[in-house]
Scaffold this motif. Structure first.
Motif, PDB file in Angstrom:
ATOM      1  N   ASP A 134       1.022  -1.614   0.070  1.00 61.53           N
ATOM      2  CA  ASP A 134       0.018  -0.303   0.113  1.00 61.53           C
ATOM      3  C   ASP A 134       1.286   1.267  -0.205  1.00 61.53           C
ATOM      4  OD1 ASP A 134      -2.519  -1.472  -0.175  1.00 61.53           O
ATOM      5  OD2 ASP A 134      -2.524  -1.482   2.170  1.00 61.53           O
ATOM      6  N   TYR A 135       1.755   1.341   0.786  1.00 58.28           N
ATOM      7  CA  TYR A 135       2.846   2.631   0.741  1.00 58.28           C
ATOM      8  C   TYR A 135       3.383   2.663  -0.660  1.00 58.28           C
ATOM      9  CZ  TYR A 135       5.703   5.802   3.113  1.00 58.28           C
ATOM     10  OH  TYR A 135       7.030   6.757   3.889  1.00 58.28           O
ATOM     11  N   LYS A 136       4.096   2.092  -1.384  1.00 57.27           N
ATOM     12  CA  LYS A 136       4.569   1.812  -2.829  1.00 57.27           C
ATOM     13  C   LYS A 136       3.868   2.595  -3.562  1.00 57.27           C
ATOM     14  CE  LYS A 136       8.624  -1.927  -2.383  1.00 57.27           C
ATOM     15  NZ  LYS A 136       9.025  -2.086  -2.572  1.00 57.27           N
ATOM     16  N   SER A 137       1.885   1.669  -3.469  1.00 55.64           N
ATOM     17  CA  SER A 137       1.261   1.924  -4.974  1.00 55.64           C
ATOM     18  C   SER A 137       0.951   3.983  -4.337  1.00 55.64           C
ATOM     19  CB  SER A 137       0.957   0.912  -4.354  1.00 55.64           C
ATOM     20  OG  SER A 137      -0.727   1.045  -3.466  1.00 55.64           O
ATOM     21  N   ASN A 138       1.114   4.412  -3.594  1.00 54.64           N
ATOM     22  CA  ASN A 138      -0.270   5.016  -3.114  1.00 54.64           C
ATOM     23  C   ASN A 138       1.325   6.602  -2.886  1.00 54.64           C
ATOM     24  OD1 ASN A 138      -1.494   7.252  -1.817  1.00 54.64           O
ATOM     25  ND2 ASN A 138      -2.351   6.409  -0.600  1.00 54.64           N
ATOM     26  N   LYS A 142       3.633   8.697   3.203  1.00 51.95           N
ATOM     27  CA  LYS A 142       4.609   9.714   2.957  1.00 51.95           C
ATOM     28  C   LYS A 142       5.649   9.012   5.072  1.00 51.95           C
ATOM     29  CE  LYS A 142       1.383  12.588   5.789  1.00 51.95           C
ATOM     30  NZ  LYS A 142       0.401  14.102   5.601  1.00 51.95           N
ATOM     31  N   TYR A 143       6.799   9.890   5.223  1.00 48.45           N
ATOM     32  CA  TYR A 143       6.812   9.066   6.428  1.00 48.45           C
ATOM     33  C   TYR A 143       7.338  10.876   7.481  1.00 48.45           C
ATOM     34  CZ  TYR A 143      11.999   9.547   5.150  1.00 48.45           C
ATOM     35  OH  TYR A 143      13.321  10.302   4.868  1.00 48.45           O
ATOM     36  N   ARG A 144       7.346  10.931   8.998  1.00 48.39           N
ATOM     37  CA  ARG A 144       8.248  11.497   9.467  1.00 48.39           C
ATOM     38  C   ARG A 144       8.792  10.860  10.662  1.00 48.39           C
ATOM     39  NH1 ARG A 144       4.040  11.650  13.681  1.00 48.39           N
ATOM     40  NH2 ARG A 144       2.027  10.642  13.008  1.00 48.39           N
ATOM     41  N   GLU A 145       9.726  12.009  11.387  1.00 47.81           N
ATOM     42  CA  GLU A 145      10.132  11.567  12.362  1.00 47.81           C
ATOM     43  C   GLU A 145       9.844  12.453  13.770  1.00 47.81           C
ATOM     44  OE1 GLU A 145      14.040  11.670  12.930  1.00 47.81           O
ATOM     45  OE2 GLU A 145      14.262  12.407  10.426  1.00 47.81           O
ATOM     46  N   ASP A 146       9.263  11.199  14.805  1.00 51.71           N
ATOM     47  CA  ASP A 146       9.029  11.759  15.823  1.00 51.71           C
ATOM     48  C   ASP A 146      10.702  11.671  17.294  1.00 51.71           C
ATOM     49  OD1 ASP A 146       6.767  12.440  15.226  1.00 51.71           O
ATOM     50  OD2 ASP A 146       6.023  10.413  16.744  1.00 51.71           O
ATOM     51  N   ASP A 147      10.612  11.975  18.786  1.00 58.14           N
ATOM     52  CA  ASP A 147      11.255  11.748  18.863  1.00 58.14           C
ATOM     53  C   ASP A 147      12.269  10.525  18.911  1.00 58.14           C
ATOM     54  OD1 ASP A 147      11.467  14.416  20.065  1.00 58.14           O
ATOM     55  OD2 ASP A 147      10.365  13.907  21.969  1.00 58.14           O
ATOM     56  N   ASN A 148      11.490   9.181  19.484  1.00 59.66           N
ATOM     57  CA  ASN A 148      12.927   7.820  18.682  1.00 59.66           C
ATOM     58  C   ASN A 148      11.825   7.096  18.356  1.00 59.66           C
ATOM     59  OD1 ASN A 148      13.747   8.480  21.368  1.00 59.66           O
ATOM     60  ND2 ASN A 148      11.935   8.173  22.556  1.00 59.66           N
ATOM     61  N   GLN A 149      10.924   7.628  17.187  1.00 62.86           N
ATOM     62  CA  GLN A 149      10.146   6.727  16.122  1.00 62.86           C
ATOM     63  C   GLN A 149      10.075   7.331  15.014  1.00 62.86           C
ATOM     64  OE1 GLN A 149       6.320   6.217  17.830  1.00 62.86           O
ATOM     65  NE2 GLN A 149       7.002   3.907  18.608  1.00 62.86           N
ATOM     66  N   ILE A 150       9.827   6.708  13.696  1.00 63.31           N
ATOM     67  CA  ILE A 150       9.918   6.920  12.199  1.00 63.31           C
ATOM     68  C   ILE A 150       8.779   6.588  12.028  1.00 63.31           C
ATOM     69  CG2 ILE A 150      10.578   6.546  10.239  1.00 63.31           C
ATOM     70  CD1 ILE A 150      13.214   6.087  10.893  1.00 63.31           C
ATOM     71  N   VAL A 151       7.676   7.269  11.729  1.00 60.71           N
ATOM     72  CA  VAL A 151       6.064   7.155  11.289  1.00 60.71           C
ATOM     73  C   VAL A 151       5.865   6.726   9.583  1.00 60.71           C
ATOM     74  CG1 VAL A 151       3.465   7.928  12.004  1.00 60.71           C
ATOM     75  CG2 VAL A 151       5.577   8.628  13.483  1.00 60.71           C
ATOM     76  N   MET A 152       5.439   5.792   9.479  1.00 62.02           N
ATOM     77  CA  MET A 152       5.358   6.081   8.076  1.00 62.02           C
ATOM     78  C   MET A 152       3.778   5.442   7.836  1.00 62.02           C
ATOM     79  SD  MET A 152       7.833   2.581   7.009  1.00 62.02           S
ATOM     80  CE  MET A 152       7.940   2.761   4.915  1.00 62.02           C
ATOM     81  N   GLU A 153       2.974   6.075   6.932  1.00 60.85           N
ATOM     82  CA  GLU A 153       1.600   6.765   6.550  1.00 60.85           C
ATOM     83  C   GLU A 153       1.257   6.564   5.140  1.00 60.85           C
ATOM     84  OE1 GLU A 153       0.411  10.316  10.498  1.00 60.85           O
ATOM     85  OE2 GLU A 153       1.906  10.820   8.068  1.00 60.85           O
TER      86      GLU A 153
END
Length: 198
Positions: A134-138, A142-153
């Motif tokens: 789904d991530y590749k086909s959309n 996007k992704y963003r960074e928080d303090d301790n995590q990478i958040v992929m949406e």
């Protein structure tokens, strides 16, 4: 004469030591291990995953009830496999997907069913590979960074998916799937996970 020899030896030692220090720092700077990877490299590792194995805790919410499971998952490019570890009443149920076929096994009841040309093969939201597809086909993924995590949406078929990756280890921590009304439908916690992108 002896002072000249001592001076030459000291200069030689300092030169060798300097070369060693420069080479060491050059090599360490170029080594990518664990938290030396940047966020884009960690995202790429997930997106280019070749295999993974995981123990996951899953919470599935529907309109009327909530179910919790513990599953063992294995995935490679040819097949995916899931086995129910909990709850005890369905423990041992195995689901294998390979070559367009779905195989269901219940070791407690000694039953096996095979569904050929299974058309919903790619719609297993519990599988990390489904999120990756789904991530590749959309184009809006996007992704963003928080303090301790990478958040992929990303979003799939009428749902929104968010994968949280630990910035120190580069491994998935949890996956949340919500429906179009922003109601949490699936929550996956990765208890043990090993991802191989090579």
């Amino acid at each position: 004469m002896k002072k000249d020899n001592k001076l030459k030896i000291i200069i030689c030692i300092l030169l060798i030591l300097s070369i060693f220090i420069i080479c060491y720092f050059f090599m360490v700077k170029n080594i990518k291990i664990g938290n030396n990877k940047n966020s884009q490299e960690m995202v790429d590792d997930i997106l280019n995953m070749k295999t993974y194995e995981a123990i996951i805790e899953v919470e599935v919410n529907s309109n009327k009830n909530q179910n919790k499971y513990v599953l063992k998952q294995k995935y490679n490019e040819e097949e995916s496999y899931q086995e129910v570890l909990e709850p005890s009443n369905i423990k041992g149920v195995k689901i294998t997907r390979a070559e367009g076929n779905l195989k269901l096994e219940n070791s407690n009841l000694n039953l096996t069913s095979i569904f050929e040309n299974y058309s919903y093969l790619s719609e297993n939201n519990l599988d990390l590979s489904c999120f990756i597809n789904d991530y590749k086909s959309n184009n809006n993924s996007k992704y963003r960074e928080d303090d301790n995590q990478i958040v992929m949406e990303t979003n799939g078929n009428n749902d929104y998916k968010t994968l949280y990756i630990n910035k120190k280890t580069g491994k998935p921590e949890k996956l949340e799937i919500v429906d179009a009304n922003k109601k949490n439908t699936v929550y996956i916690l990765y208890k043990e996970v090993d991802v191989n992108s090579k």
